[in-house]
Scaffold this motif. Structure first.
Motif, PDB file in Angstrom:
ATOM      1  N   PRO A 238      -7.844 -81.092  46.633  1.00 13.90           N
ATOM      2  CA  PRO A 238      -6.418 -81.245  46.317  1.00 13.90           C
ATOM      3  C   PRO A 238      -6.133 -82.266  45.222  1.00 13.90           C
ATOM      4  O   PRO A 238      -5.059 -82.234  44.616  1.00 13.90           O
ATOM      5  CB  PRO A 238      -5.809 -81.679  47.655  1.00 13.90           C
ATOM      6  CG  PRO A 238      -6.941 -82.312  48.404  1.00 13.90           C
ATOM      7  CD  PRO A 238      -8.154 -81.520  48.015  1.00 13.90           C
ATOM      8  N   GLY A 239      -7.087 -83.153  44.946  1.00 12.47           N
ATOM      9  CA  GLY A 239      -6.882 -84.145  43.899  1.00 12.47           C
ATOM     10  C   GLY A 239      -7.284 -83.671  42.518  1.00 12.47           C
ATOM     11  O   GLY A 239      -7.153 -84.414  41.541  1.00 12.47           O
ATOM     12  N   THR A 240      -7.760 -82.441  42.428  1.00  8.14           N
ATOM     13  CA  THR A 240      -8.218 -81.877  41.156  1.00  8.14           C
ATOM     14  C   THR A 240      -7.289 -80.751  40.730  1.00  8.14           C
ATOM     15  O   THR A 240      -6.916 -79.905  41.549  1.00  8.14           O
ATOM     16  CB  THR A 240      -9.657 -81.347  41.286  1.00  8.14           C
ATOM     17  OG1 THR A 240     -10.512 -82.417  41.707  1.00  8.14           O
ATOM     18  CG2 THR A 240     -10.161 -80.782  39.968  1.00  8.14           C
ATOM     19  N   THR A 241      -6.926 -80.729  39.463  1.00 12.94           N
ATOM     20  CA  THR A 241      -6.047 -79.687  38.937  1.00 12.94           C
ATOM     21  C   THR A 241      -6.877 -78.523  38.410  1.00 12.94           C
ATOM     22  O   THR A 241      -7.813 -78.714  37.627  1.00 12.94           O
ATOM     23  CB  THR A 241      -5.166 -80.234  37.802  1.00 12.94           C
ATOM     24  OG1 THR A 241      -4.341 -81.284  38.319  1.00 12.94           O
ATOM     25  CG2 THR A 241      -4.285 -79.142  37.220  1.00 12.94           C
ATOM     26  N   PHE A 242      -6.516 -77.323  38.837  1.00 15.31           N
ATOM     27  CA  PHE A 242      -7.182 -76.101  38.389  1.00 15.31           C
ATOM     28  C   PHE A 242      -6.186 -75.248  37.608  1.00 15.31           C
ATOM     29  O   PHE A 242      -5.032 -75.097  38.016  1.00 15.31           O
ATOM     30  CB  PHE A 242      -7.704 -75.292  39.576  1.00 15.31           C
ATOM     31  CG  PHE A 242      -8.819 -75.953  40.340  1.00 15.31           C
ATOM     32  CD1 PHE A 242     -10.143 -75.635  40.082  1.00 15.31           C
ATOM     33  CD2 PHE A 242      -8.535 -76.897  41.326  1.00 15.31           C
ATOM     34  CE1 PHE A 242     -11.170 -76.247  40.791  1.00 15.31           C
ATOM     35  CE2 PHE A 242      -9.555 -77.514  42.040  1.00 15.31           C
ATOM     36  CZ  PHE A 242     -10.876 -77.189  41.772  1.00 15.31           C
ATOM     37  N   ILE A 243      -6.656 -74.685  36.507  1.00 12.14           N
ATOM     38  CA  ILE A 243      -5.876 -73.714  35.742  1.00 12.14           C
ATOM     39  C   ILE A 243      -6.616 -72.384  35.830  1.00 12.14           C
ATOM     40  O   ILE A 243      -7.704 -72.228  35.269  1.00 12.14           O
ATOM     41  CB  ILE A 243      -5.725 -74.131  34.272  1.00 12.14           C
ATOM     42  CG1 ILE A 243      -5.029 -75.491  34.163  1.00 12.14           C
ATOM     43  CG2 ILE A 243      -4.949 -73.063  33.494  1.00 12.14           C
ATOM     44  CD1 ILE A 243      -5.030 -76.066  32.753  1.00 12.14           C
ATOM     45  N   ALA A 244      -6.047 -71.448  36.566  1.00 14.02           N
ATOM     46  CA  ALA A 244      -6.648 -70.118  36.676  1.00 14.02           C
ATOM     47  C   ALA A 244      -6.265 -69.330  35.433  1.00 14.02           C
ATOM     48  O   ALA A 244      -5.109 -68.944  35.261  1.00 14.02           O
ATOM     49  CB  ALA A 244      -6.155 -69.417  37.933  1.00 14.02           C
ATOM     50  N   CYS A 245      -7.229 -69.122  34.551  1.00 12.21           N
ATOM     51  CA  CYS A 245      -6.878 -68.453  33.300  1.00 12.21           C
ATOM     52  C   CYS A 245      -6.677 -66.956  33.527  1.00 12.21           C
ATOM     53  O   CYS A 245      -7.135 -66.386  34.517  1.00 12.21           O
ATOM     54  CB  CYS A 245      -7.918 -68.720  32.224  1.00 12.21           C
ATOM     55  SG  CYS A 245      -9.538 -68.013  32.504  1.00 12.21           S
ATOM     56  N   HIS A 246      -5.956 -66.343  32.606  1.00 18.27           N
ATOM     57  CA  HIS A 246      -5.655 -64.908  32.652  1.00 18.27           C
ATOM     58  C   HIS A 246      -4.916 -64.526  33.941  1.00 18.27           C
ATOM     59  O   HIS A 246      -5.162 -63.467  34.520  1.00 18.27           O
ATOM     60  CB  HIS A 246      -6.931 -64.071  32.534  1.00 18.27           C
ATOM     61  CG  HIS A 246      -7.851 -64.497  31.441  1.00 18.27           C
ATOM     62  ND1 HIS A 246      -7.415 -64.877  30.190  1.00 18.27           N
ATOM     63  CD2 HIS A 246      -9.212 -64.618  31.404  1.00 18.27           C
ATOM     64  CE1 HIS A 246      -8.452 -65.206  29.439  1.00 18.27           C
ATOM     65  NE2 HIS A 246      -9.549 -65.072  30.154  1.00 18.27           N
ATOM     66  N   LEU A 247      -4.027 -65.441  34.398  1.00 20.82           N
ATOM     67  CA  LEU A 247      -3.257 -65.183  35.622  1.00 20.82           C
ATOM     68  C   LEU A 247      -4.173 -64.896  36.806  1.00 20.82           C
ATOM     69  O   LEU A 247      -3.847 -64.106  37.693  1.00 20.82           O
ATOM     70  CB  LEU A 247      -2.283 -64.017  35.404  1.00 20.82           C
ATOM     71  CG  LEU A 247      -1.155 -64.285  34.395  1.00 20.82           C
ATOM     72  CD1 LEU A 247      -0.463 -62.985  34.012  1.00 20.82           C
ATOM     73  CD2 LEU A 247      -0.140 -65.281  34.955  1.00 20.82           C
ATOM     74  N   ALA A 248      -5.337 -65.561  36.806  1.00 15.86           N
ATOM     75  CA  ALA A 248      -6.342 -65.402  37.868  1.00 15.86           C
ATOM     76  C   ALA A 248      -6.805 -63.955  37.997  1.00 15.86           C
ATOM     77  O   ALA A 248      -7.342 -63.555  39.024  1.00 15.86           O
ATOM     78  CB  ALA A 248      -5.818 -65.907  39.212  1.00 15.86           C
ATOM     79  N   ASN A 249      -6.589 -63.160  36.942  1.00 18.42           N
ATOM     80  CA  ASN A 249      -6.936 -61.740  36.966  1.00 18.42           C
ATOM     81  C   ASN A 249      -6.318 -61.023  38.166  1.00 18.42           C
ATOM     82  O   ASN A 249      -6.899 -60.083  38.720  1.00 18.42           O
ATOM     83  CB  ASN A 249      -8.453 -61.552  36.925  1.00 18.42           C
ATOM     84  CG  ASN A 249      -8.990 -61.717  35.517  1.00 18.42           C
ATOM     85  OD1 ASN A 249      -8.493 -61.114  34.575  1.00 18.42           O
ATOM     86  ND2 ASN A 249      -9.997 -62.569  35.361  1.00 18.42           N
ATOM     87  N   CYS A 250      -5.129 -61.489  38.521  1.00 17.41           N
ATOM     88  CA  CYS A 250      -4.346 -60.832  39.577  1.00 17.41           C
ATOM     89  C   CYS A 250      -3.146 -60.109  38.976  1.00 17.41           C
ATOM     90  O   CYS A 250      -2.122 -59.926  39.639  1.00 17.41           O
ATOM     91  CB  CYS A 250      -3.878 -61.860  40.604  1.00 17.41           C
ATOM     92  SG  CYS A 250      -5.207 -62.579  41.585  1.00 17.41           S
ATOM     93  N   ASP A 251      -3.266 -59.698  37.716  1.00 19.36           N
ATOM     94  CA  ASP A 251      -2.140 -59.079  37.032  1.00 19.36           C
ATOM     95  C   ASP A 251      -1.675 -57.793  37.705  1.00 19.36           C
ATOM     96  O   ASP A 251      -0.528 -57.396  37.557  1.00 19.36           O
ATOM     97  CB  ASP A 251      -2.477 -58.809  35.557  1.00 19.36           C
ATOM     98  CG  ASP A 251      -3.940 -58.485  35.336  1.00 19.36           C
ATOM     99  OD1 ASP A 251      -4.551 -57.872  36.227  1.00 19.36           O
ATOM    100  OD2 ASP A 251      -4.479 -58.849  34.280  1.00 19.36           O
ATOM    101  N   TYR A 252      -2.542 -57.144  38.469  1.00 21.62           N
ATOM    102  CA  TYR A 252      -2.154 -55.907  39.155  1.00 21.62           C
ATOM    103  C   TYR A 252      -1.328 -56.191  40.411  1.00 21.62           C
ATOM    104  O   TYR A 252      -0.591 -55.330  40.891  1.00 21.62           O
ATOM    105  CB  TYR A 252      -3.401 -55.099  39.532  1.00 21.62           C
ATOM    106  CG  TYR A 252      -4.062 -55.545  40.824  1.00 21.62           C
ATOM    107  CD1 TYR A 252      -3.978 -54.771  41.976  1.00 21.62           C
ATOM    108  CD2 TYR A 252      -4.761 -56.755  40.895  1.00 21.62           C
ATOM    109  CE1 TYR A 252      -4.575 -55.182  43.161  1.00 21.62           C
ATOM    110  CE2 TYR A 252      -5.359 -57.166  42.064  1.00 21.62           C
ATOM    111  CZ  TYR A 252      -5.264 -56.375  43.195  1.00 21.62           C
ATOM    112  OH  TYR A 252      -5.849 -56.786  44.367  1.00 21.62           O
ATOM    113  N   ASP A 253      -1.442 -57.395  40.958  1.00 24.95           N
ATOM    114  CA  ASP A 253      -0.703 -57.789  42.159  1.00 24.95           C
ATOM    115  C   ASP A 253      -0.495 -59.299  42.110  1.00 24.95           C
ATOM    116  O   ASP A 253      -1.253 -60.072  42.699  1.00 24.95           O
ATOM    117  CB  ASP A 253      -1.465 -57.391  43.422  1.00 24.95           C
ATOM    118  CG  ASP A 253      -0.695 -57.725  44.697  1.00 24.95           C
ATOM    119  OD1 ASP A 253       0.434 -58.259  44.596  1.00 24.95           O
ATOM    120  OD2 ASP A 253      -1.223 -57.463  45.797  1.00 24.95           O
ATOM    121  N   LEU A 254       0.536 -59.712  41.412  1.00 25.27           N
ATOM    122  CA  LEU A 254       0.759 -61.142  41.198  1.00 25.27           C
ATOM    123  C   LEU A 254       1.252 -61.864  42.443  1.00 25.27           C
ATOM    124  O   LEU A 254       1.352 -63.091  42.446  1.00 25.27           O
ATOM    125  CB  LEU A 254       1.727 -61.347  40.034  1.00 25.27           C
ATOM    126  CG  LEU A 254       1.070 -61.132  38.664  1.00 25.27           C
ATOM    127  CD1 LEU A 254       2.115 -61.034  37.563  1.00 25.27           C
ATOM    128  CD2 LEU A 254       0.086 -62.243  38.349  1.00 25.27           C
TER     129      LEU A 254
END
Length: 365
Positions: free
Chosen positions: A241-257
């Motif tokens: 929880p103390g680390t920031t994550f950026i899921a690139c490409h919308l976490a490849n969940c573009d088919y079901d955001l």
């Protein structure tokens, strides 16, 4: 000439022409399909972003594009991009060489390093070395880590060592991820691929051309499927929880955001960049506008599509305008039409730069 004979020849010519046209259509390949819209509707030419932009997802495209660094900066000025984050995926001498390359423009580019996975599979002390290299890269100027990549077989983007068989939620990664948080270095991570790439490559796949090119073969030993890949991301975000994550490409969940939305709701340390998923999402503009409005504080502008005038213009057109039914086959390789999201000024300001500024200038703990 006899009229009946003349008309007969004309008929045969027409029949031959139609037959030839029909034959051409029958043999037309989808990859060669280049439709042009005939709709006489408003078309917006966007010459510059409406508000200042931070591009959080680019790479060292200079060699590939043939551009020079000064030319890239001039292009950024032209389109209102005040800073570009170059995800180097590198450590050691390669990272140092990129620092030297970009130091001419210290306020226009931020370089992010990779992880050094040397010895991950046979040296129990490898994390100690990896943390030391991370700290060294930060002193050299690294602001974050990325692009860390895993499409099912393990973390294989980083150079010089690829960590096949180890995923982001592996217990061996825990000390490294924790240290990233302590140093205030966000992690840009690519997990999985768009869902079309997991579907059958046949006539029912509506993303067929890209699905064929980037198909994920699930018959490989130990490969994780799409759902399992998203789970590795969620586990890492949840357990750090103390680390920031950026899921690139919308976490490849573009088919079901809704998948990404649920993670946003649960984990305040998760963000997503929108890079290289304009073609996938501009087909559903009303849904996307609602998604951007709901998660306007968690989305970050990115490109990941080289250095190109038209590329920048198209991303701005999709985000800023209400344009409908236009094609960008050469950029996105889908045969379907695209539509603008017509995002509000408030949302645009946050996505273009305000959200990124919060991450980039966050103090380390």
């Amino acid at each position: 000439m006899n009229k009946r004979l003349t008309y007969g020849w004309i008929g045969w010519l027409l029949l031959g022409t139609l037959s030839a046209l029909g034959q051409g259509v029958e043999n037309l390949r989808l990859m060669d399909y280049r439709p042009k819209s005939i709709y006489r509707i408003p078309k917006t030419t966007v010459t510059k972003a409406k508000y200042p932009v931070i591009d959080v997802h680019s790479h060292d495209f200079l060699m590939k594009s043939g551009a020079d660094l000064g030319g890239w900066v001039r292009l950024m000025d032209q389109y209102g991009i005040k800073k570009t984050i170059v995800l180097t995926m590198s450590t050691g001498a390669r990272f140092d060489s990129l620092v030297a390359k970009y130091k001419r423009y210290p306020n226009r580019f931020d370089l992010w390093c990779g992880f050094d996975f040397t010895g991950y599979n046979n040296d129990p002390t490898w994390t100690d070395h990896a943390i030391k290299e991370l700290e060294r890269c930060q002193k050299m100027g690294a602001k974050g880590i990325g692009e860390v990549g895993d499409k099912g077989l393990g973390l294989f983007y980083d150079r010089p060592t690829r960590a096949y068989g180890m995923h982001i939620d592996d217990p061996r990664m825990k000390p490294l991820l924790k240290r990233c948080g302590e140093l205030g270095m966000p992690i840009n991570i690519h997990v999985a691929e768009s869902y079309w790439m997991y579907q059958k490559v046949d006539s029912t796949n509506d993303g067929l051309i890209n699905a064929a090119k980037w198909h994920v073969y699930l018959n490989q030993p130990d490969i994780l499927n799409h759902e399992q890949m998203i789970s590795t991301l969620e586990h890492a975000v949840r357990d750090n929880p103390g680390t920031t994550f950026i899921a690139c490409h919308l976490a490849n969940c573009d088919y079901d955001l809704s998948i990404l939305g649920k993670m946003f709701d649960q984990y305040p340390n998760l963000y997503a960049d929108i890079s290289a998923r304009y073609g996938e999402t501009a087909t559903i503009p009303r849904y996307m506008k609602k998604f951007y409005e709901q998660y306007q504080d968690r989305l970050l502008y990115g490109t990941d599509m080289g250095i190109d005038d038209h590329m920048y213009q198209t991303t701005f057109r999709i985000l800023q305008t209400a344009d409908e039914h236009f094609y960008e086959v050469e950029h996105y390789y889908y045969h379907w039409p695209l539509h603008g999201f017509d995002l509000s000024d408030q949302v645009l300001k946050k996505v273009y730069s305000e959200n990124a500024e919060k991450l980039l200038y966050r103090k380390k703990r």
